[in-house]
Structure formats: C-alpha cells, structure tokens
Design a protein around this motif. Structure first.
Motif, short mmCIF file in Angstrom:
data_model
loop_
_atom_site.label_atom_id
_atom_site.label_comp_id
_atom_site.label_asym_id
_atom_site.label_seq_id
_atom_site.Cartn_x
_atom_site.Cartn_y
_atom_site.Cartn_z
N ASN A 112 0.92 -1.23 -0.08
CA ASN A 112 0.18 -0.07 0.03
C ASN A 112 0.91 1.08 -0.10
O ASN A 112 1.24 1.80 0.99
N LEU A 113 1.14 1.81 -1.21
CA LEU A 113 1.91 3.08 -1.33
C LEU A 113 1.05 4.08 -1.26
O LEU A 113 0.29 4.22 -2.15
N LYS A 114 1.77 5.33 -0.79
CA LYS A 114 1.06 6.57 -0.95
C LYS A 114 2.09 7.48 -1.67
O LYS A 114 3.19 7.41 -1.58
N GLY A 115 1.59 8.65 -1.97
CA GLY A 115 2.55 9.54 -2.68
C GLY A 115 3.18 10.41 -1.56
O GLY A 115 2.80 10.49 -0.39
N PRO A 116 4.10 11.37 -2.17
CA PRO A 116 4.75 12.03 -1.12
C PRO A 116 3.94 13.49 -0.74
O PRO A 116 4.19 14.39 -1.28
N GLU A 117 2.95 13.31 0.26
CA GLU A 117 2.01 14.24 0.61
C GLU A 117 2.46 15.60 0.96
O GLU A 117 2.30 16.53 0.74
N ALA A 118 3.47 15.24 2.01
CA ALA A 118 4.21 16.52 2.65
C ALA A 118 4.97 17.38 1.59
O ALA A 118 5.05 18.46 1.61
N THR A 119 5.73 16.56 0.77
CA THR A 119 6.58 17.17 -0.29
C THR A 119 5.58 17.87 -1.24
O THR A 119 6.11 18.89 -1.52
N VAL A 120 4.51 17.12 -1.53
CA VAL A 120 3.46 18.00 -2.61
C VAL A 120 3.06 19.26 -2.00
O VAL A 120 3.20 20.32 -2.53
N ALA A 121 2.63 19.08 -0.61
CA ALA A 121 2.14 20.36 0.25
C ALA A 121 3.36 21.61 0.30
O ALA A 121 2.68 22.63 0.04
N SER A 122 4.53 20.83 0.52
CA SER A 122 5.34 22.18 0.92
C SER A 122 6.05 22.66 -0.73
O SER A 122 6.28 23.95 -0.68
N ALA A 123 5.80 21.86 -1.76
CA ALA A 123 6.08 22.61 -3.14
C ALA A 123 5.09 23.46 -3.42
O ALA A 123 5.25 24.59 -3.99
N GLU A 124 3.69 23.15 -3.17
CA GLU A 124 2.62 24.02 -3.55
C GLU A 124 2.68 25.41 -2.51
O GLU A 124 2.44 26.34 -3.28
N ALA A 125 3.05 25.17 -1.40
CA ALA A 125 3.37 26.45 -0.59
C ALA A 125 4.47 27.26 -1.11
O ALA A 125 4.52 28.46 -1.17
N SER A 126 5.63 26.75 -1.61
CA SER A 126 6.67 27.32 -2.18
C SER A 126 6.27 28.18 -3.62
O SER A 126 6.52 29.28 -3.58
N VAL A 127 5.61 27.30 -4.25
CA VAL A 127 5.02 27.83 -5.68
C VAL A 127 4.21 29.12 -5.19
O VAL A 127 4.30 30.32 -5.91
N ALA A 128 3.31 29.00 -4.33
CA ALA A 128 2.43 30.16 -4.11
C ALA A 128 3.12 31.26 -3.47
O ALA A 128 3.02 32.30 -3.83
N ALA A 129 4.40 30.93 -2.62
CA ALA A 129 5.14 32.24 -2.06
C ALA A 129 5.98 32.83 -3.16
O ALA A 129 5.84 33.96 -3.05
N VAL A 130 6.32 32.03 -4.16
CA VAL A 130 7.13 32.67 -5.30
C VAL A 130 6.13 33.19 -6.10
O VAL A 130 6.37 34.72 -6.61
N LYS A 131 4.84 32.97 -6.31
CA LYS A 131 3.88 33.89 -6.95
C LYS A 131 3.61 34.95 -6.42
O LYS A 131 3.57 36.00 -7.39
N ALA A 132 3.49 35.12 -5.02
CA ALA A 132 2.98 36.24 -4.45
C ALA A 132 4.27 37.07 -4.37
O ALA A 132 4.02 38.50 -4.55
N ALA A 133 5.54 36.73 -4.32
CA ALA A 133 6.88 37.60 -4.53
C ALA A 133 6.74 38.30 -5.73
O ALA A 133 7.05 39.54 -5.98
N VAL A 134 6.66 37.28 -6.77
CA VAL A 134 6.46 37.97 -8.23
C VAL A 134 5.47 39.05 -8.43
O VAL A 134 5.74 39.97 -8.90
N GLU A 135 4.36 38.79 -7.88
CA GLU A 135 3.07 39.60 -8.08
C GLU A 135 3.51 40.97 -7.43
O GLU A 135 3.30 42.11 -7.84
N ARG A 136 4.12 40.73 -6.04
CA ARG A 136 4.55 42.00 -5.46
C ARG A 136 5.63 42.87 -6.04
O ARG A 136 5.73 44.17 -6.28
N GLY A 137 6.61 42.21 -6.63
CA GLY A 137 7.48 42.72 -7.39
C GLY A 137 7.06 43.27 -8.76
O GLY A 137 7.26 44.76 -8.96
N GLN A 138 6.09 42.72 -9.35
CA GLN A 138 5.29 43.34 -10.44
C GLN A 138 4.80 44.75 -10.05
O GLN A 138 4.49 45.77 -10.85
N GLN A 139 4.03 44.50 -9.01
CA GLN A 139 3.14 45.74 -8.56
C GLN A 139 4.18 46.92 -8.25
O GLN A 139 3.95 47.94 -8.43
N ASP A 140 5.28 46.59 -7.54
CA ASP A 140 6.36 47.42 -7.10
C ASP A 140 7.02 48.10 -8.51
O ASP A 140 7.24 49.45 -8.39
#
Length: 155
Positions: A112-140
């Motif tokens: 019974n194998l599961k996917g890397p749930e914590a890794t996926v969640a962490s990667a999604e959080a990192s992508v969201a943080a980068v997108k937010a930083a890019v948006e702030r930079g674009q606004q600046d």
C-alpha cells in the motif's frame, strides 16, 4: 546604473533561493519515500517467500501427502491405484494453490503505497510564495514606473 546592479543582485538572490528550495524539496521527497520503499521491499520479499513456499511445498510435501491420500482413496472408495493417485494429487494441488494464494494476498497488502504528501504540500506552498513575491515585485515595478520613485522609500 545602480538600479541595474540592484536588479542583478535580486535576480541572483532569487536564483539562489530557488535552488535552495528545489534541493530542500528533493531531500524532503527522499525522506518521505524511503519508508515506503522499505515497505515495498518487504512486500516483494513476501511475494518471493510465497513463490518459494509454493514451489518447495509442491515439490516435497505434495508428493508425500498425495501418496498418503491416494492410499486413503484406494482403501475408502475401493479405487484402483491409478485413479487413487490421480485424486490424491489433485486434492493436494488444490491445497497448495490455496496456501500460495493466501501468501500472495498477504504480500499484496504490504504494497500500500502513498504519494509524497508532505513534499507536494511544501512544493505547493513554495510555488504560492514565489507567485506572491513575483506579483508584489510586478506591483512595485508598476508603481515605480508611474511615480518614478521606489515604493519602499515613500513609506
């Protein structure tokens, strides 16, 4: 000219941060998948054990018990030797196939194998943080191009 140097420095920092994030995500994925790989190894070992027990049992016990059962069939049902041997071997084949099937089911339950749930969640959080930083930079940048001043210096 100083602003271009600042932008180059920011880009270098972003590249370094992204590299660090990616390396961290890879290490997290390795740490998360290692126990599952070990469990898969145990399951594969159980499948190997099922095959070994199935073949060894079929080779050794099957022969002895089939002959013993054949003697019983010959006595109980008054069969000739060939018919008694056929029934004895057929019954023993069914018994050992059932044992091998049970071992295979136990081995399957270990896989019974599961996917890397914590890794996926962490990667999604990192992508969201980068997108937010890019948006702030674009606004600046947009604010700076309209006013001609840097937004953090106005506050």
């Amino acid at each position: 000219m100083a602003e271009q140097t600042d932008i180059a420095e920011v880009i270098k920092n972003i590249q370094a941060d992204v590299t660090t994030i990616v390396k961290g995500e890879i290490e997290l994925a390795k740490a998360e998948l290692m126990p599952q790989a070990k469990a898969a190894g145990v399951g594969a070992g159980l499948f190997g054990a099922a095959a070994y027990v199935g073949l060894s049992g079929a080779a050794l016990l099957f022969s002895g018990l089939a002959f013993w059962l054949s003697l019983g069939f010959q006595t109980w049902f008054h069969l000739d030797l060939l018919a008694a041997l056929t029934w004895g071997f057929a019954v023993m084949a069914i018994v050992f196939f059932l044992v091998a099937g049970v071992l295979a089911l136990v081995g399957k339950s270990q896989l019974n194998l599961k996917g890397p749930e914590a890794t996926v969640a962490s990667a999604e959080a990192s992508v969201a943080a980068v997108k937010a930083a890019v948006e702030r930079g674009q606004q600046d940048v947009a604010a700076m191009s309209l006013t001609g001043k840097r937004p953090e210096l106005e506050a």
